[in-house]
Scaffold this motif. Structure first.
Motif, PDB file in Angstrom:
ATOM      1  N   GLU A 237       0.977  -1.387  -0.049  1.00 16.01           N
ATOM      2  CA  GLU A 237       0.058   0.092   0.039  1.00 16.01           C
ATOM      3  C   GLU A 237       0.837   1.447  -0.063  1.00 16.01           C
ATOM      4  O   GLU A 237       2.064   1.292   0.286  1.00 16.01           O
ATOM      5  CB  GLU A 237      -0.808  -0.059   1.265  1.00 16.01           C
ATOM      6  N   LEU A 238       0.569   2.384  -0.465  1.00 20.18           N
ATOM      7  CA  LEU A 238       0.969   3.769  -0.638  1.00 20.18           C
ATOM      8  C   LEU A 238       0.498   4.563   0.540  1.00 20.18           C
ATOM      9  O   LEU A 238      -0.675   4.327   1.282  1.00 20.18           O
ATOM     10  CB  LEU A 238       0.695   4.292  -1.798  1.00 20.18           C
ATOM     11  N   THR A 239       1.658   5.335   1.145  1.00 21.95           N
ATOM     12  CA  THR A 239       1.144   6.416   2.103  1.00 21.95           C
ATOM     13  C   THR A 239       0.955   7.822   1.440  1.00 21.95           C
ATOM     14  O   THR A 239       2.003   8.337   0.946  1.00 21.95           O
ATOM     15  CB  THR A 239       2.412   6.568   3.416  1.00 21.95           C
ATOM     16  N   ILE A 240      -0.347   8.225   1.609  1.00 21.97           N
ATOM     17  CA  ILE A 240      -0.502   9.589   0.843  1.00 21.97           C
ATOM     18  C   ILE A 240      -0.105  10.522   2.071  1.00 21.97           C
ATOM     19  O   ILE A 240      -1.091  10.437   2.867  1.00 21.97           O
ATOM     20  CB  ILE A 240      -1.833   9.528   0.030  1.00 21.97           C
ATOM     21  N   LEU A 241       0.571  11.548   1.803  1.00 19.42           N
ATOM     22  CA  LEU A 241       0.720  12.671   3.083  1.00 19.42           C
ATOM     23  C   LEU A 241      -0.195  13.687   2.964  1.00 19.42           C
ATOM     24  O   LEU A 241      -0.480  14.239   4.030  1.00 19.42           O
ATOM     25  CB  LEU A 241       2.011  13.088   2.975  1.00 19.42           C
ATOM     26  N   ASP A 242      -0.683  14.012   1.747  1.00 17.38           N
ATOM     27  CA  ASP A 242      -1.563  15.288   1.503  1.00 17.38           C
ATOM     28  C   ASP A 242      -3.092  14.901   1.092  1.00 17.38           C
ATOM     29  O   ASP A 242      -3.089  13.855   0.269  1.00 17.38           O
ATOM     30  CB  ASP A 242      -0.981  16.329   0.502  1.00 17.38           C
ATOM     31  N   ALA A 243      -3.888  15.530   1.333  1.00 16.26           N
ATOM     32  CA  ALA A 243      -5.367  15.461   1.036  1.00 16.26           C
ATOM     33  C   ALA A 243      -5.468  15.665  -0.479  1.00 16.26           C
ATOM     34  O   ALA A 243      -4.842  16.509  -1.108  1.00 16.26           O
ATOM     35  CB  ALA A 243      -6.417  16.447   1.692  1.00 16.26           C
ATOM     36  N   VAL A 244      -5.970  14.677  -1.129  1.00 14.79           N
ATOM     37  CA  VAL A 244      -6.312  14.750  -2.809  1.00 14.79           C
ATOM     38  C   VAL A 244      -7.765  15.653  -2.889  1.00 14.79           C
ATOM     39  O   VAL A 244      -7.540  16.416  -3.878  1.00 14.79           O
ATOM     40  CB  VAL A 244      -6.230  13.375  -3.250  1.00 14.79           C
ATOM     41  N   PHE A 245      -8.796  15.605  -2.076  1.00 12.52           N
ATOM     42  CA  PHE A 245      -9.802  16.207  -2.166  1.00 12.52           C
ATOM     43  C   PHE A 245     -10.096  17.025  -0.777  1.00 12.52           C
ATOM     44  O   PHE A 245      -9.728  16.596   0.267  1.00 12.52           O
ATOM     45  CB  PHE A 245     -10.982  15.616  -2.272  1.00 12.52           C
ATOM     46  N   THR A 246     -10.312  18.289  -1.039  1.00 13.72           N
ATOM     47  CA  THR A 246     -10.511  19.261   0.103  1.00 13.72           C
ATOM     48  C   THR A 246     -12.040  20.003  -0.205  1.00 13.72           C
ATOM     49  O   THR A 246     -12.121  20.556  -1.045  1.00 13.72           O
ATOM     50  CB  THR A 246      -9.524  20.265   0.474  1.00 13.72           C
ATOM     51  N   ILE A 247     -12.796  19.826   0.836  1.00 13.48           N
ATOM     52  CA  ILE A 247     -14.127  20.274   0.611  1.00 13.48           C
ATOM     53  C   ILE A 247     -14.495  21.587   1.776  1.00 13.48           C
ATOM     54  O   ILE A 247     -14.357  21.042   2.919  1.00 13.48           O
ATOM     55  CB  ILE A 247     -15.501  19.425   0.700  1.00 13.48           C
ATOM     56  N   THR A 248     -14.603  22.665   1.494  1.00  9.83           N
ATOM     57  CA  THR A 248     -14.436  23.792   2.453  1.00  9.83           C
ATOM     58  C   THR A 248     -16.033  24.391   2.064  1.00  9.83           C
ATOM     59  O   THR A 248     -16.220  24.885   1.105  1.00  9.83           O
ATOM     60  CB  THR A 248     -13.236  24.557   2.160  1.00  9.83           C
ATOM     61  N   PRO A 249     -16.777  24.845   3.275  1.00  3.77           N
ATOM     62  CA  PRO A 249     -17.812  25.786   3.066  1.00  3.77           C
ATOM     63  C   PRO A 249     -17.284  27.146   3.260  1.00  3.77           C
ATOM     64  O   PRO A 249     -16.348  27.659   3.683  1.00  3.77           O
ATOM     65  CB  PRO A 249     -18.639  25.522   4.166  1.00  3.77           C
ATOM     66  N   GLU A 250     -18.234  28.218   2.060  1.00  7.61           N
ATOM     67  CA  GLU A 250     -17.948  29.382   2.377  1.00  7.61           C
ATOM     68  C   GLU A 250     -19.271  30.170   3.097  1.00  7.61           C
ATOM     69  O   GLU A 250     -20.472  29.625   2.870  1.00  7.61           O
ATOM     70  CB  GLU A 250     -17.997  30.122   0.839  1.00  7.61           C
ATOM     71  N   ILE A 251     -18.956  30.828   3.984  1.00  7.79           N
ATOM     72  CA  ILE A 251     -19.895  31.376   5.138  1.00  7.79           C
ATOM     73  C   ILE A 251     -19.967  32.901   5.028  1.00  7.79           C
ATOM     74  O   ILE A 251     -18.662  33.565   5.274  1.00  7.79           O
ATOM     75  CB  ILE A 251     -19.561  30.667   6.529  1.00  7.79           C
ATOM     76  N   HIS A 252     -21.096  33.441   4.893  1.00  5.41           N
ATOM     77  CA  HIS A 252     -21.111  34.847   4.763  1.00  5.41           C
ATOM     78  C   HIS A 252     -21.197  35.579   6.090  1.00  5.41           C
ATOM     79  O   HIS A 252     -22.156  34.854   7.098  1.00  5.41           O
ATOM     80  CB  HIS A 252     -22.394  35.449   3.878  1.00  5.41           C
ATOM     81  N   TYR A 253     -20.383  36.387   6.665  1.00 11.20           N
ATOM     82  CA  TYR A 253     -20.445  37.235   7.940  1.00 11.20           C
ATOM     83  C   TYR A 253     -21.318  38.395   7.641  1.00 11.20           C
ATOM     84  O   TYR A 253     -20.956  39.248   6.618  1.00 11.20           O
ATOM     85  CB  TYR A 253     -19.408  37.265   8.549  1.00 11.20           C
ATOM     86  N   PRO A 254     -21.975  38.987   8.663  1.00  7.32           N
ATOM     87  CA  PRO A 254     -22.482  38.531   9.878  1.00  7.32           C
ATOM     88  C   PRO A 254     -23.645  37.499   9.531  1.00  7.32           C
ATOM     89  O   PRO A 254     -24.054  37.022  10.611  1.00  7.32           O
ATOM     90  CB  PRO A 254     -22.840  39.610  10.651  1.00  7.32           C
ATOM     91  N   SER A 255     -24.211  37.393   8.555  1.00 10.01           N
ATOM     92  CA  SER A 255     -25.546  36.549   8.609  1.00 10.01           C
ATOM     93  C   SER A 255     -25.231  34.967   8.866  1.00 10.01           C
ATOM     94  O   SER A 255     -26.355  34.263   9.320  1.00 10.01           O
ATOM     95  CB  SER A 255     -26.017  36.762   7.175  1.00 10.01           C
ATOM     96  N   LEU A 256     -23.894  34.563   8.690  1.00 13.51           N
ATOM     97  CA  LEU A 256     -23.591  33.050   8.910  1.00 13.51           C
ATOM     98  C   LEU A 256     -24.493  32.153   7.998  1.00 13.51           C
ATOM     99  O   LEU A 256     -24.566  31.029   8.308  1.00 13.51           O
ATOM    100  CB  LEU A 256     -23.776  32.709  10.282  1.00 13.51           C
ATOM    101  N   SER A 257     -24.762  32.797   6.858  1.00 16.59           N
ATOM    102  CA  SER A 257     -25.583  31.906   5.978  1.00 16.59           C
ATOM    103  C   SER A 257     -24.307  31.120   5.007  1.00 16.59           C
ATOM    104  O   SER A 257     -23.316  31.678   4.828  1.00 16.59           O
ATOM    105  CB  SER A 257     -26.312  32.700   4.912  1.00 16.59           C
ATOM    106  N   LEU A 258     -24.527  29.965   4.747  1.00 18.00           N
ATOM    107  CA  LEU A 258     -23.756  29.144   3.825  1.00 18.00           C
ATOM    108  C   LEU A 258     -24.145  29.495   2.361  1.00 18.00           C
ATOM    109  O   LEU A 258     -25.179  29.285   1.856  1.00 18.00           O
ATOM    110  CB  LEU A 258     -24.181  27.761   4.024  1.00 18.00           C
TER     111      LEU A 258
END
Length: 288
Positions: A237-258
């Protein structure tokens, strides 16, 4: 053609010697020789026996009926040829066993060499020719902490051709939730920060490298995904050190809406891989 000549021709057509024909007729070889030399004529019972042996009527044998067809030679493989064929068959069988054993030993040596191969760190080398993440439809604009919709992430990952024999067997997903606004916490006091992350293992289709992750009641979680690759035959097996997929939400301030969900893919993550593969991968430092 005389009777003697006819007997001789038919005997040869059956690949019989005079002695062998004599044994079948119950007479000596000399008697057969006299028949074929027209010195004597077989007795009636012998004529009948000869006719049956040659597949003729007595009249055909004597030449008083229609022309006598020459019988096809019986397939009689000489003893020496039989022994030769048997010996060749045995030799081929032994050779097949030896080749199979040798091939098995070669495969074992190759697997041992692979298992003992040195691993090296690899950076900035493209390990995957396909790296895709698709999100299910979601109606955005809601306060992230009030999320009640499910979010499904579909991953597809295929290694580059240098990883022949390797497949993506699964993914390790690190899911990081968010602490609710402090004023929504019991007592209305600031909390201790975000909750600890949770981990899920996703089994992938070995042929396509596809797998799915569903986040129930999505509330702005961030997700990082590392694949697991395995080599068929050796189980390495391989050891992958870094994330291949990154999922990040964007949140608006100050409403805290996604307002959006961003997906980043990294087809060239840091990894620890077999040295032979690292040497075969293109090095971007030398690309023109």
């Amino acid at each position: 053609m005389t009777l003697g000549q006819r007997i001789q021709e038919l005997r040869k057509g059956l690949n019989l010697s005079q002695e062998e024909l004599g044994e079948r007729m119950g007479v000596s070889r000399q008697a057969i020789s006299k028949w074929e030399g027209d010195q004597t004529i077989p007795e009636l019972d012998k004529l009948i026996a000869l006719s049956k042996l040659f597949g003729l009527t007595v009249g055909q044998l004597l030449g008083v009926e229609q022309p006598v067809p020459t019988p096809a030679a019986h397939s009689r493989t000489p003893r020496r040829m039989k022994l030769l064929l048997a010996g060749m068959g045995a030799a081929i069988l032994i050779l097949s066993i030896l080749v199979g054993t040798l091939w098995s030993q070669v495969r074992v040596l190759e697997q041992q060499a692979a298992l003992n191969e040195e691993y090296v760190s690899c950076y900035d080398r493209e390990l995957f020719q396909t790296a895709e993440c698709e999100l299910s439809d979601m109606e955005l604009g809601f306060p992230w902490y009030e999320g009640d919709q499910d979010l499904t992430l579909d991953f597809t990952l295929r290694p580059v051709q240098q990883f022949k024999g390797w497949t993506v067997i699964g993914y390790t997903a690190r899911i990081q939730g968010r602490a609710k606004p402090w004023w929504l916490e019991p007592g209305g006091q600031p909390g201790d920060g975000d909750p600890p992350p949770r981990f899920e293992y996703l089994t992938a289709d070995p042929k396509t490298g596809k797998a799915s992750l569903t986040l129930t009641g999505y509330q702005g979680e961030s997700v990082t995904v590392l694949p697991v690759l395995r080599e068929k035959g050796t189980g390495r097996e391989l050891t992958i050190l870094d994330a291949v997929f990154t999922i990040t939400p964007e949140i608006h301030y100050p409403s805290l809406s996604l307002t959006a969900i961003q997906v980043e893919t990294e087809p060239a993550p840091g990894a620890v891989i077999p040295k032979s593969i690292a040497l075969a991968l293109p090095d971007p430092r030398f690309d023109s």
